[in-house]
Design a protein around this motif. Structure first.
Motif, PDB file in Angstrom:
ATOM      1  N   LYS A 180      32.396  88.761  31.952  1.00 59.31           N
ATOM      2  CA  LYS A 180      32.081  87.851  30.842  1.00 59.31           C
ATOM      3  C   LYS A 180      31.305  86.633  31.334  1.00 59.31           C
ATOM      4  N   ILE A 181      31.731  86.059  32.477  1.00 56.03           N
ATOM      5  CA  ILE A 181      31.033  84.891  33.030  1.00 56.03           C
ATOM      6  C   ILE A 181      29.586  85.259  33.346  1.00 56.03           C
ATOM      7  N   LEU A 182      29.393  86.401  34.014  1.00 55.86           N
ATOM      8  CA  LEU A 182      28.048  86.825  34.387  1.00 55.86           C
ATOM      9  C   LEU A 182      27.217  87.144  33.140  1.00 55.86           C
ATOM     10  N   PHE A 183      27.842  87.763  32.167  1.00 53.81           N
ATOM     11  CA  PHE A 183      27.127  88.086  30.926  1.00 53.81           C
ATOM     12  C   PHE A 183      26.683  86.811  30.218  1.00 53.81           C
ATOM     13  N   ASP A 184      27.564  85.818  30.159  1.00 55.79           N
ATOM     14  CA  ASP A 184      27.217  84.551  29.505  1.00 55.79           C
ATOM     15  C   ASP A 184      26.052  83.864  30.222  1.00 55.79           C
TER      16      ASP A 184
ATOM     17  N   VAL B 142      31.483  79.406  42.884  1.00 57.37           N
ATOM     18  CA  VAL B 142      32.802  79.882  42.487  1.00 57.37           C
ATOM     19  C   VAL B 142      32.848  80.141  40.986  1.00 57.37           C
ATOM     20  N   LEU B 143      33.365  81.308  40.621  1.00 53.99           N
ATOM     21  CA  LEU B 143      33.533  81.693  39.230  1.00 53.99           C
ATOM     22  C   LEU B 143      35.006  81.514  38.859  1.00 53.99           C
ATOM     23  N   ASN B 144      35.266  80.652  37.879  1.00 58.59           N
ATOM     24  CA  ASN B 144      36.630  80.351  37.457  1.00 58.59           C
ATOM     25  C   ASN B 144      37.030  81.303  36.328  1.00 58.59           C
ATOM     26  N   LYS B 145      37.960  82.194  36.634  1.00 60.89           N
ATOM     27  CA  LYS B 145      38.351  83.225  35.671  1.00 60.89           C
ATOM     28  C   LYS B 145      39.209  82.651  34.544  1.00 60.89           C
ATOM     29  N   THR B 146      39.918  81.574  34.832  1.00 57.10           N
ATOM     30  CA  THR B 146      40.750  80.958  33.795  1.00 57.10           C
ATOM     31  C   THR B 146      39.884  80.266  32.749  1.00 57.10           C
TER      32      THR B 146
ATOM     33  N   LYS C  43      36.697  80.751  32.564  1.00 61.29           N
ATOM     34  CA  LYS C  43      35.616  81.703  32.267  1.00 61.29           C
ATOM     35  C   LYS C  43      34.236  81.044  32.356  1.00 61.29           C
ATOM     36  N   LYS C  44      34.012  80.367  33.480  1.00 62.25           N
ATOM     37  CA  LYS C  44      32.704  79.743  33.691  1.00 62.25           C
ATOM     38  C   LYS C  44      32.431  79.549  35.178  1.00 62.25           C
ATOM     39  N   LEU C  45      31.158  79.328  35.472  1.00 58.38           N
ATOM     40  CA  LEU C  45      30.733  79.012  36.831  1.00 58.38           C
ATOM     41  C   LEU C  45      31.119  77.581  37.149  1.00 58.38           C
ATOM     42  N   MET C  46      31.807  77.379  38.274  1.00 53.38           N
ATOM     43  CA  MET C  46      32.195  76.034  38.691  1.00 53.38           C
ATOM     44  C   MET C  46      31.051  75.408  39.471  1.00 53.38           C
ATOM     45  N   LEU C  47      30.570  74.263  39.018  1.00 52.56           N
ATOM     46  CA  LEU C  47      29.504  73.580  39.723  1.00 52.56           C
ATOM     47  C   LEU C  47      30.115  72.667  40.780  1.00 52.56           C
ATOM     48  N   GLY C  48      29.486  72.581  41.946  1.00 51.32           N
ATOM     49  CA  GLY C  48      29.993  71.704  42.992  1.00 51.32           C
ATOM     50  C   GLY C  48      31.081  72.358  43.813  1.00 51.32           C
TER      51      GLY C  48
END
Length: 448
Positions: free
Chosen positions: A324-328, A384-388, A390-395
């Motif tokens: 889902k993160i990658l799709f978004d 880092v991809l945060n599954k909780t 559901k987004k890419l963590m910046l920094g």
């Protein structure tokens, strides 16, 4: 081999691990520590001088930093400068220079003007440059291939000197470790020692390595780039995170086109750094353009393709949340086109012709024949991809288990922030072990 026990073991011999070792040795009463590094030397991966932008990212020309983030990063960046001056690294591995962020076109120019007004209170040395001034200090930004002024309006914000802008982080890494050893504490360095396992038995951690070292620690700090999350997963930590390694490549010229660092306005939709141009510290000042941003299915850029690919799959933790993160990310047209375009920058034959079109935003007279792909340059940054969430963590991301082990993942500006991050971790380690952090000495040497 008889077991060797330390109060603290740092895993990873890059700039972050070296900064941690130095801070523990210099500013705490911890008496025994070691750093364990996979390869035959320190700073052979992302901290190597050719693997990063060689920039002290203090937030003045990085247009993707908010004012609040810039305040934090500026303080950490100043620690780098303080250390460099204290240890005589200035004009050797830490260089003063010119730097600026430019806006091209009316919309970007207005953005730079507003940003300058907001940020000049935080950076008193900042100047605002109109097009005529830019022609004087960085003529290649303004003059096109016919010798005329480019048609777009161009402005900039930055400084023409007096600030340290450029660092060979590989040289810095070695200095930090040498300075830690010079404290005369028990401070050991293990090279050619790939960590394969970390096991906690009672209150002690046992570090397993490929070369069968026998070492243990009361506290373990993992500063191993993308492998930090790999090791965390192996111990059952950070399972709500996945890692998307992103590689950055560079293109070099055989001439000095720019006097200093020239950054562009960051697209707020893109999680990766905007293209910039600057003199390469390790290439006799010839201009280097980059980085590109290439999602790569391996944790290390130029080592162990098959092993690194298997580690990538393990660390990605591919499931519905990651998909889902990658799709978004990919469903956004700007991000998708950016990723595909950066992929094509890696393809032989068409790479230079495509890349030069983007680089001309900085140097409009640039031709494909002026640049060449810098083989062996660039590194991998763990996004880092945060599954909780559901987004890419910046920094930066850090996993503090509360059980005597910490895992750090440090994409940009990890090198700039290394001493600030080391301070944070040293305080945490002291609290866990019942040791003391020398606040007065730290502030005197690296803050005041």
């Amino acid at each position: 081999m008889k077991e060797k026990h330390y109060e603290v073991v740092v895993v990873g011999g890059g700039i972050s691990g070296a900064a941690a070792l130095y801070t523990l040795a210099q500013y705490t009463d911890i008496k025994s520590m070691a750093i364990v590094e996979k390869y035959s030397g320190l700073a052979t991966l992302n901290s190597k001088g050719t693997a990063n932008s060689q920039t002290i990212h203090c937030g003045d020309i990085e247009t993707n930093y908010t004012f609040e983030k810039a305040k934090i990063v500026s303080k950490k960046a100043n620690m780098i400068v303080k250390y460099g001056l204290m240890h005589g690294l200035n004009e050797k591995v830490m260089i003063q220079g010119q730097k600026m962020a430019i806006g091209v076109g009316d919309e970007e120019c207005e953005y730079i003007k507003k940003r300058y007004e907001e940020f000049k209170s935080l950076y008193p040395y900042l100047e605002f440059f109109e097009k005529d001034k830019l022609r004087e200090i960085e003529p290649k930004i303004i003059i096109d291939e016919n010798g005329n002024d480019r048609p777009e309006n161009v402005v900039g914000m930055g400084c023409v000197g007096g600030q340290y802008t450029t660092v060979d982080y590989g040289g810095f890494t070695n200095s930090l470790v040498e300075s830690a050893i010079a404290t005369k504490k028990e401070c050991d360095v293990y090279l050619n020692s790939q960590v394969t396992s970390i096991t906690k038995v009672g209150s002690k951690f046992y570090i397993g390595t490929q070369n069968e070292l026998s070492i243990s620690a009361d506290f373990v700090l993992v500063d191993a780039g993308a492998h930090s999350l790999f090791l965390a997963h192996s111990m059952g930590y950070g399972l709500d995170m996945g890692c998307l390694p992103v590689a950055g490549s560079f293109y070099l010229t055989k001439q000095k086109l720019l006097t200093g660092k020239v950054y562009m306005v960051q697209n707020p939709k893109l999680p990766f750094a905007a293209l910039h141009g600057d003199p390469d510290l390790l290439a006799d000042g010839c201009t280097r353009f980059g980085p590109t941003a290439l999602a790569l299915p391996k944790l290390e850029r130029y080592h162990g393709t098959w092993v690194s690919f298997k580690e990538f799959l393990s660390t990605l933790k591919l499931d519905g949340d990651i998909i889902k993160i990658l799709f978004d990310l990919f469903k956004d047209g700007e991000i998708r086109n950016y990723i595909l375009r950066n992929f094509m920058f890696e393809l032989p034959i068409i790479d230079r012709d495509l890349f030069v079109k983007d680089a001309r935003k900085i140097v409009p007279s640039l031709k494909a024949s002026d640049i060449y792909y810098a083989h062996g340059f660039g590194g991998v940054r763990p996004q880092v991809l945060n599954k909780t969430q559901k987004k890419l963590m910046l920094g930066e991301a850090s996993i503090n288990t509360g059980e005597g082990i910490v895992f750090n993942m440090t994409p940009s500006p990890g090198a700039t922030s290394c001493l600030g991050n080391a301070e944070r971790d040293a305080r945490l380690i002291c609290e866990y072990l019942g040791k003391n952090f020398d606040e007065e000495k730290f502030n005197k040497e690296l803050i005041d």
